[in-house]
Structures are given as C-alpha cells and as structure tokens.
Design a protein around this motif. Structure first.
Motif, PDB file in Angstrom:
ATOM      1  N   VAL A 136       0.857  -1.186   0.000  1.00 52.06           N
ATOM      2  CA  VAL A 136       0.000   0.000   0.000  1.00 52.06           C
ATOM      3  C   VAL A 136       0.891   1.233   0.000  1.00 52.06           C
ATOM      4  O   VAL A 136       1.829   1.337   0.800  1.00 52.06           O
ATOM      5  CB  VAL A 136      -0.933   0.024   1.221  1.00 52.06           C
ATOM      6  CG1 VAL A 136      -1.854   1.241   1.167  1.00 52.06           C
ATOM      7  CG2 VAL A 136      -1.775  -1.255   1.273  1.00 52.06           C
ATOM      8  N   ASP A 138       1.229   5.765  -0.945  1.00 46.52           N
ATOM      9  CA  ASP A 138       0.633   7.093  -1.147  1.00 46.52           C
ATOM     10  C   ASP A 138       1.594   7.871  -2.029  1.00 46.52           C
ATOM     11  O   ASP A 138       2.677   8.248  -1.596  1.00 46.52           O
ATOM     12  CB  ASP A 138       0.431   7.805   0.201  1.00 46.52           C
ATOM     13  CG  ASP A 138       0.071   9.275   0.032  1.00 46.52           C
ATOM     14  OD1 ASP A 138      -0.435   9.639  -1.055  1.00 46.52           O
ATOM     15  OD2 ASP A 138       0.300  10.066   0.967  1.00 46.52           O
ATOM     16  N   VAL A 146      -1.558   0.623   7.655  1.00 42.77           N
ATOM     17  CA  VAL A 146      -2.843   0.630   6.942  1.00 42.77           C
ATOM     18  C   VAL A 146      -3.639  -0.621   7.314  1.00 42.77           C
ATOM     19  O   VAL A 146      -3.096  -1.722   7.347  1.00 42.77           O
ATOM     20  CB  VAL A 146      -2.625   0.683   5.416  1.00 42.77           C
ATOM     21  CG1 VAL A 146      -3.960   0.586   4.676  1.00 42.77           C
ATOM     22  CG2 VAL A 146      -1.899   1.966   5.030  1.00 42.77           C
ATOM     23  N   SER A 179      -7.944   0.822   4.571  1.00 43.81           N
ATOM     24  CA  SER A 179      -8.331   2.091   5.190  1.00 43.81           C
ATOM     25  C   SER A 179      -7.210   2.644   6.063  1.00 43.81           C
ATOM     26  O   SER A 179      -6.423   1.894   6.651  1.00 43.81           O
ATOM     27  CB  SER A 179      -9.591   1.906   6.038  1.00 43.81           C
ATOM     28  OG  SER A 179      -9.365   0.963   7.080  1.00 43.81           O
ATOM     29  N   TYR A 183      -7.526   9.116   4.739  1.00 38.80           N
ATOM     30  CA  TYR A 183      -7.514   8.633   3.360  1.00 38.80           C
ATOM     31  C   TYR A 183      -8.850   7.961   3.029  1.00 38.80           C
ATOM     32  O   TYR A 183      -9.522   7.426   3.918  1.00 38.80           O
ATOM     33  CB  TYR A 183      -6.376   7.628   3.149  1.00 38.80           C
ATOM     34  CG  TYR A 183      -5.003   8.256   3.167  1.00 38.80           C
ATOM     35  CD1 TYR A 183      -4.309   8.500   1.985  1.00 38.80           C
ATOM     36  CD2 TYR A 183      -4.405   8.627   4.371  1.00 38.80           C
ATOM     37  CE1 TYR A 183      -3.046   9.080   2.007  1.00 38.80           C
ATOM     38  CE2 TYR A 183      -3.150   9.219   4.398  1.00 38.80           C
ATOM     39  CZ  TYR A 183      -2.473   9.440   3.219  1.00 38.80           C
ATOM     40  OH  TYR A 183      -1.237  10.018   3.240  1.00 38.80           O
ATOM     41  N   THR A 184      -9.228   7.991   1.760  1.00 37.25           N
ATOM     42  CA  THR A 184     -10.460   7.332   1.344  1.00 37.25           C
ATOM     43  C   THR A 184     -10.256   5.820   1.370  1.00 37.25           C
ATOM     44  O   THR A 184      -9.188   5.320   1.013  1.00 37.25           O
ATOM     45  CB  THR A 184     -10.867   7.765  -0.074  1.00 37.25           C
ATOM     46  OG1 THR A 184      -9.779   7.508  -0.976  1.00 37.25           O
ATOM     47  CG2 THR A 184     -11.217   9.238  -0.109  1.00 37.25           C
ATOM     48  N   THR A 185     -11.283   5.096   1.811  1.00 38.68           N
ATOM     49  CA  THR A 185     -11.216   3.635   1.884  1.00 38.68           C
ATOM     50  C   THR A 185     -11.328   3.033   0.493  1.00 38.68           C
ATOM     51  O   THR A 185     -12.154   3.460  -0.319  1.00 38.68           O
ATOM     52  CB  THR A 185     -12.341   3.093   2.778  1.00 38.68           C
ATOM     53  OG1 THR A 185     -12.174   3.617   4.101  1.00 38.68           O
ATOM     54  CG2 THR A 185     -12.310   1.574   2.832  1.00 38.68           C
ATOM     55  N   SER A 186     -10.485   2.043   0.211  1.00 33.72           N
ATOM     56  CA  SER A 186     -10.498   1.380  -1.089  1.00 33.72           C
ATOM     57  C   SER A 186     -11.022  -0.042  -0.938  1.00 33.72           C
ATOM     58  O   SER A 186     -10.627  -0.758  -0.016  1.00 33.72           O
ATOM     59  CB  SER A 186      -9.076   1.365  -1.672  1.00 33.72           C
ATOM     60  OG  SER A 186      -9.045   0.686  -2.913  1.00 33.72           O
ATOM     61  N   LEU A 200      -3.511   4.597  -2.038  1.00 31.87           N
ATOM     62  CA  LEU A 200      -4.599   5.314  -1.376  1.00 31.87           C
ATOM     63  C   LEU A 200      -4.533   6.810  -1.691  1.00 31.87           C
ATOM     64  O   LEU A 200      -3.453   7.376  -1.883  1.00 31.87           O
ATOM     65  CB  LEU A 200      -4.532   5.107   0.142  1.00 31.87           C
ATOM     66  CG  LEU A 200      -4.805   3.690   0.653  1.00 31.87           C
ATOM     67  CD1 LEU A 200      -4.791   3.681   2.181  1.00 31.87           C
ATOM     68  CD2 LEU A 200      -6.146   3.163   0.143  1.00 31.87           C
ATOM     69  N   ASP A 201      -5.712   7.442  -1.733  1.00 35.03           N
ATOM     70  CA  ASP A 201      -5.809   8.877  -1.973  1.00 35.03           C
ATOM     71  C   ASP A 201      -6.240   9.577  -0.695  1.00 35.03           C
ATOM     72  O   ASP A 201      -7.074   9.054   0.059  1.00 35.03           O
ATOM     73  CB  ASP A 201      -6.838   9.174  -3.071  1.00 35.03           C
ATOM     74  CG  ASP A 201      -6.419   8.577  -4.406  1.00 35.03           C
ATOM     75  OD1 ASP A 201      -5.220   8.662  -4.729  1.00 35.03           O
ATOM     76  OD2 ASP A 201      -7.285   8.032  -5.114  1.00 35.03           O
TER      77      ASP A 201
END
Length: 254
Positions: A136, A138, A146, A179, A183-186, A200-201
């Motif tokens: 994961v 960024d 994460v 999550s 950050y937004t959850t993917s 992640l964004d």
C-alpha cells in the motif's frame, strides 16, 4: 499571529501529520495486540447445550464474546450435534468440550479462532483459503499501519514498515478493504489475483488547514485572533537585517 505560506512548509506540515497518524495507529495496534492476548486468557463463558447443532453453538460463543471463528466452507459440519456444559470457563476449556470426539481442531490467534480437521496443522488450515500479498502506497511512498480487512468479517492485518501485507481470504469472491486515517477507503474484489497493490488517496474532506504559531500548531478554524500571511518571496525581496523587520509593513498592525 502569522504563518509563512510556501510549498516547502506545506510539504513539511503534511509529512509531520502523516508521521503523527502512523505513530498513533502503531501505538493502538500494539495496545490492541496486548489486550487481545489478555482477553483470550481472561474471558469467561457460560454455555449449556445438549445435542445442539455445532453452528448454533459457535454463533452463541460469538454473541457472548469478541471471538470470531474462521474456517473454509465445507470443512466443518455445522449440523454436527455437540454437547457443552460450562459455567464461567475460559475459551480453551469450552472449545475442548465442544469439539471432543468431533475430529475438529482449533487454533486461537488473538480473537480469531481457526478451525480445521485433525491431522492438518495450523499452516494447512490457513492455507485452505487464498493467500494475498501486496503493498500500500501514497504517491509511491510506502504506508505502514494501513488496515487491510476482509469485508464482512473481523479478519484483518496491518501493513508493515515497508507498506507490505499478507492476508488469507476464504475465496475469490472476498472483498478487501484498505483504510487509513485521513484517506479514502479502497474496496477491491480478490477474484483471480494473489498480489494486490493499492495506492490510497487523501480524503480532502477530512483535511483541515493547520497554522504554525509561536507556541505550537493549531487548526485554523480554532483560532480566535487575526491571522496574517507572509509569502517567503516577499521577505526575500525586502532583504531584512533583523527578523522583526522582515514582517514590518508586510502584516497589518506590525
């Protein structure tokens, strides 16, 4: 009060916030791990079943405790009739009575109880599912701490210091949730994948502008006084000889 506004300082503030988030998450994970070990030893259960379906007994244990059972579909007969009579007993004592004579073995990992048939060791029980690995990040930077969870269950892990994770899911229809604070959850369906890398964004809705003041850091929305902004290029242009003169004429009231 005032703050300097340039790209380097914004990047520095963002890095500080990310470090603070990671530190908090890792501290919580350590605390949860310690509490989980204590819980497995101290939790007491009372059950009184005679000739009851195994599935009903396991469901009752999950209702009365924080334990969750994990096993591959088809390996455990939920209709198997079992007996258990326990009053304020720990989980090991209860499970030994529940599975006596059934040919079922169990292994406890924190609050997760893995079930399998006798003769299969713990590794074999876990490998009956699908093993997923990945990283994961960024913006290309590894993200430790994460949360990676199998959707609809409490089965999950966290990424290590290099942002890597390994998790076992029941089947290819499983969905993984990634999550992290801020950050937004993917959500990603496993399918035929065995390696899933995620970027992640940042969730801009949760980011509040912070102001560095002379005595710490505050959210701008919490400040009650006036805030002045001075760009670094304005200070360089003035070529001041003293710090105070750098702000003279640049900020109202100074």
């Amino acid at each position: 009060m005032f703050f300097f506004n340039n790209d380097k300082e914004k990047s520095f503030s963002r890095s500080v916030l990310l470090i603070m988030k990671v530190s908090i998450v890792l501290s919580l994970v350590f605390a949860v791990h310690v509490s989980a070990s204590v819980y497995a030893q101290s939790a007491k259960i009372s059950l009184n079943f005679e000739g009851t379906a195994l599935g009903d007994v396991l469901s009752q244990i999950e209702k009365e405790t924080e334990f969750v059972f994990f096993y591959r579909h088809g390996t455990i007969d939920n209709n198997l009739k079992v007996n258990v009579h326990a009053k304020d007993q720990n989980i090991n004592t209860v499970l030994q009575e529940v599975f006596r004579g059934t040919g079922i073995e169990y292994s406890i990992k924190d609050r997760l109880i893995i079930l399998g048939q006798k003769g299969a060791d713990e590794t074999q029980m876990i490998q009956q599912g699908i093993r997923i690995t990945g990283t994961v990040t960024d913006n290309g930077v590894a993200m430790p701490g994460v949360n990676v969870v199998v959707k609809g269950t409490t089965v999950g892990v966290i990424t290590d210091i290099d942002g890597r994770y390994t998790i076992t899911v029941p089947d290819k229809n499983s969905v993984l949730l990634f999550s992290f604070i801020g950050y937004t959850t993917s959500e990603i369906t496993v399918g035929d994948q065995t390696n899933i890398n995620v970027a992640l964004d940042e969730d801009t809705r949760e980011i509040e502008e912070v102001v560095v003041v002379g005595y710490g850091v505050q959210r701008r929305s919490d400040l009650t006084g006036a805030v002045g902004s001075v760009k670094s290029e304005d200070i360089v242009r003035a070529n001041p000889t003293q710090p105070a003169k750098a702000l003279q004429g640049q900020v109202s009231g100074m």
